[in-house]
Design an enzyme around this catalytic site. Structure first.
Site, PDB file in Angstrom:
ATOM      1  N   TYR A   1       0.846  -1.206   0.000  1.00 58.65           N
ATOM      2  CA  TYR A   1       0.000   0.000   0.000  1.00 58.65           C
ATOM      3  C   TYR A   1       0.880   1.255   0.000  1.00 58.65           C
ATOM      4  O   TYR A   1       0.704   2.152  -0.816  1.00 58.65           O
ATOM      5  CB  TYR A   1      -0.915  -0.005   1.228  1.00 58.65           C
ATOM      6  CG  TYR A   1      -1.962   1.097   1.198  1.00 58.65           C
ATOM      7  CD1 TYR A   1      -3.078   0.986   0.381  1.00 58.65           C
ATOM      8  CD2 TYR A   1      -1.825   2.239   1.984  1.00 58.65           C
ATOM      9  CE1 TYR A   1      -4.037   1.983   0.346  1.00 58.65           C
ATOM     10  CE2 TYR A   1      -2.781   3.240   1.941  1.00 58.65           C
ATOM     11  CZ  TYR A   1      -3.883   3.113   1.134  1.00 58.65           C
ATOM     12  OH  TYR A   1      -4.831   4.111   1.086  1.00 58.65           O
TER      13      TYR A   1
ATOM     14  N   LYS B   1       1.277   4.157  -2.985  1.00 60.42           N
ATOM     15  CA  LYS B   1       0.855   5.536  -2.752  1.00 60.42           C
ATOM     16  C   LYS B   1       2.009   6.508  -2.975  1.00 60.42           C
ATOM     17  O   LYS B   1       1.801   7.610  -3.496  1.00 60.42           O
ATOM     18  CB  LYS B   1       0.237   5.670  -1.363  1.00 60.42           C
ATOM     19  CG  LYS B   1      -1.054   4.846  -1.199  1.00 60.42           C
ATOM     20  CD  LYS B   1      -2.085   5.154  -2.291  1.00 60.42           C
ATOM     21  CE  LYS B   1      -3.412   4.455  -2.099  1.00 60.42           C
ATOM     22  NZ  LYS B   1      -4.412   4.812  -3.125  1.00 60.42           N
TER      23      LYS B   1
HETATM   24  N1  LIG Z   1     -10.322   5.366   3.599  1.00 61.54           N
HETATM   25  C1  LIG Z   1      -9.154   5.898   3.919  1.00 61.54           C
HETATM   26  O1  LIG Z   1      -8.829   6.111   5.105  1.00 61.54           O
HETATM   27  C2  LIG Z   1      -8.193   6.296   2.815  1.00 61.54           C
HETATM   28  C3  LIG Z   1      -7.091   7.084   3.147  1.00 61.54           C
HETATM   29  C4  LIG Z   1      -6.201   7.468   2.161  1.00 61.54           C
HETATM   30  C5  LIG Z   1      -6.424   7.068   0.856  1.00 61.54           C
HETATM   31  N2  LIG Z   1      -7.500   6.293   0.539  1.00 61.54           N
HETATM   32  C6  LIG Z   1      -7.685   5.902  -0.868  1.00 61.54           C
HETATM   33  O2  LIG Z   1      -8.964   6.295  -1.298  1.00 61.54           O
HETATM   34  C7  LIG Z   1      -9.325   5.516  -2.432  1.00 61.54           C
HETATM   35  C8  LIG Z   1     -10.754   5.050  -2.289  1.00 61.54           C
HETATM   36  O3  LIG Z   1     -10.821   4.106  -1.228  1.00 61.54           O
HETATM   37  P1  LIG Z   1     -11.963   4.133  -0.115  1.00 61.54           P
HETATM   38  O4  LIG Z   1     -11.305   4.440   1.170  1.00 61.54           O
HETATM   39  O5  LIG Z   1     -13.108   4.956  -0.562  1.00 61.54           O
HETATM   40  O6  LIG Z   1     -12.347   2.568  -0.048  1.00 61.54           O
HETATM   41  P2  LIG Z   1     -13.676   1.807  -0.490  1.00 61.54           P
HETATM   42  O7  LIG Z   1     -13.333   0.352  -0.422  1.00 61.54           O
HETATM   43  O8  LIG Z   1     -14.827   2.285   0.277  1.00 61.54           O
HETATM   44  O9  LIG Z   1     -13.847   2.236  -2.011  1.00 61.54           O
HETATM   45  C9  LIG Z   1     -12.945   1.799  -3.006  1.00 61.54           C
HETATM   46  C10 LIG Z   1     -13.707   1.503  -4.284  1.00 61.54           C
HETATM   47  O10 LIG Z   1     -12.768   1.052  -5.283  1.00 61.54           O
HETATM   48  C11 LIG Z   1     -13.366  -0.037  -5.945  1.00 61.54           C
HETATM   49  N3  LIG Z   1     -12.360  -0.894  -6.595  1.00 61.54           N
HETATM   50  C12 LIG Z   1     -11.547  -1.797  -6.001  1.00 61.54           C
HETATM   51  N4  LIG Z   1     -10.814  -2.422  -6.938  1.00 61.54           N
HETATM   52  C13 LIG Z   1     -11.176  -1.897  -8.132  1.00 61.54           C
HETATM   53  C14 LIG Z   1     -10.775  -2.127  -9.466  1.00 61.54           C
HETATM   54  N5  LIG Z   1      -9.863  -3.055  -9.780  1.00 61.54           N
HETATM   55  N6  LIG Z   1     -11.350  -1.390 -10.455  1.00 61.54           N
HETATM   56  C15 LIG Z   1     -12.302  -0.467 -10.155  1.00 61.54           C
HETATM   57  N7  LIG Z   1     -12.738  -0.218  -8.913  1.00 61.54           N
HETATM   58  C16 LIG Z   1     -12.168  -0.934  -7.919  1.00 61.54           C
HETATM   59  C17 LIG Z   1     -14.156  -0.765  -4.876  1.00 61.54           C
HETATM   60  O11 LIG Z   1     -15.141  -1.613  -5.424  1.00 61.54           O
HETATM   61  C18 LIG Z   1     -14.732   0.390  -4.089  1.00 61.54           C
HETATM   62  O12 LIG Z   1     -15.987   0.774  -4.585  1.00 61.54           O
HETATM   63  C19 LIG Z   1      -8.282   4.405  -2.518  1.00 61.54           C
HETATM   64  O13 LIG Z   1      -7.327   4.714  -3.509  1.00 61.54           O
HETATM   65  C20 LIG Z   1      -7.652   4.427  -1.140  1.00 61.54           C
HETATM   66  O14 LIG Z   1      -6.343   3.905  -1.151  1.00 61.54           O
HETATM   67  C21 LIG Z   1      -8.393   5.895   1.494  1.00 61.54           C
END
Ligand SMILES: NC(=O)c1ccc[n+]([C@@H]2O[C@H](COP(=O)([O-])OP(=O)(O)OC[C@H]3O[C@@H](n4cnc5c(N)ncnc54)[C@H](O)[C@@H]3O)[C@@H](O)[C@H]2O)c1
Length: 288
Positions: free
Chosen positions: A156, A160
């Site tokens: 991860y 990033k």
């Molecule tokens: N939640 C946090 O604390 C956090 C913090 C920093 C960064 N992020 C980043 O935010 C982004 C969104 O994540 P989130 O937290 O909303 O999680 P989440 O799991 O709620 O949403 C992620 C979405 O991506 C989709 N996904 C997964 N694999 C996929 C693929 N191969 N093709 C298309 N869609 C796909 C999932 O189905 C889901 O709908 C990610 O890049 C994550 O790394 C999240």
């Protein structure tokens, strides 16, 4: 891009969490929205909910780790709406946890496939079209993990950092070419989403998932922290403001910049990176 009303936003990972929050916010701004995700039913639910509020939407089931699928997403977007203005390469997974040398190859492939290649596929599919129309803003979702150091989640963290580096290169290239197309990189701390359940989207083509994926001690502690995280709607406010103000780095809390400063201090002194203190991430009850 000051005016968003009537413009077209494309959001990957739009079926959940941050992507859903962005899609809802863009629709509330009066934008037309293309929603992409690998989870077909939740994707359609989000599309139906936005359409019920009167937003012009199009759901396009897409696996962002597949370059051709993302090219198709761009084709469908331009066929349907004729253009795209804001492209959020946001889909991501939490990856596997453990010592970096023990994490299985297929877990590295999964995390890089979605988190890094997914973003690059979005850039390759959309930037030429935005360049041609001389207008657009790319928002790549990285993480605070791309600005600091997180042990035991190396896939991860590495993806990033890669997204931050890719976004910086892209932004400089576009600026040096005199293009009006802008770039932002989203580096949030903990946001209340389903990221800790990412294993639900483990792709069968990579074989059996590593034992314990999504079910180990680290995942358990992340789960609690995520549950106490920021509302995706509040993060979406910051993204919209950054698009309007053409801000490159988007944090969920301006104070998180202290972690990048700590990193710069370590670089200067040649010191091994320090583990960021939990309170720096805004983890509740983690004060020293
Ligand atoms: N939640 C946090 O604390 C956090 C913090 C920093 C960064 N992020 C980043 O935010 C982004 C969104 O994540 P989130 O937290 O909303 O999680 P989440 O799991 O709620 O949403 C992620 C979405 O991506 C989709 N996904 C997964 N694999 C996929 C693929 N191969 N093709 C298309 N869609 C796909 C999932 O189905 C889901 O709908 C990610 O890049 C994550 O790394 C999240």
């Amino acid at each position: 891009m000051r005016e968003l009303e009537g413009k077209v936003a494309v959001v990957t990972g739009a079926a959940s969490g941050i992507g859903r929050g962005l899609a809802e916010r863009f629709a509330a701004e009066g934008m037309r929205v293309v929603l992409a995700d690998v989870e077909v039913d939740p994707l359609q639910e989000v599309a139906d909910a936005l359409a019920a509020r009167g937003a012009p939407v199009r759901a396009v089931p897409t696996d962002v780790s597949d370059a051709d699928a993302v090219l198709d997403l761009a084709t469908v977007t331009f066929e349907h709406f004729g253009t795209a203005h804001v492209v959020c390469n946001n889909a991501g997974v939490g990856g596997s946890s453990g010592p970096s040398w023990e994490i299985a190859q297929n877990a590295w492939d999964w995390t890089f496939g979605v988190n890094f290649w997914g973003v690059l596929h979005g850039i390759r599919a959309f930037v030429p079209r935005l360049l041609a129309q001389q207008e657009g803003h790319i928002v790549n979702t990285a993480s605070l993990a791309g600005l600091t150091t997180i042990p035991f989640m190396a896939p991860y963290a590495a993806t990033k950092h890669a997204v931050v580096g890719l976004s910086e290169a892209l932004a400089l290239e576009l600026a040096m070419l005199g293009s009006p197309v802008k770039v932002s990189v989203l580096c949030p701390g903990f946001i209340r989403t389903r990221i800790h359940e990412s294993e639900r989207n483990w792709p069968a083509r990579l074989g059996a998932p590593p034992p314990g994926l999504g079910n180990d001690l680290l995942a358990e502690s992340v789960r609690a922290t995520i549950a106490a995280g920021m509302d995706p709607a509040d993060l979406a406010d910051r993204v919209v403001a950054a698009i309007r103000d053409e801000r490159f780095f988007i944090l969920s809390d301006d104070d998180h910049a202290v972690l990048a400063q700590q990193r710069a201090d370590d670089v200067r002194s040649g010191r091994q990176p320090r583990l960021a203190p939990p309170e720096a991430f805004g983890i509740p009850g983690a004060g020293t």
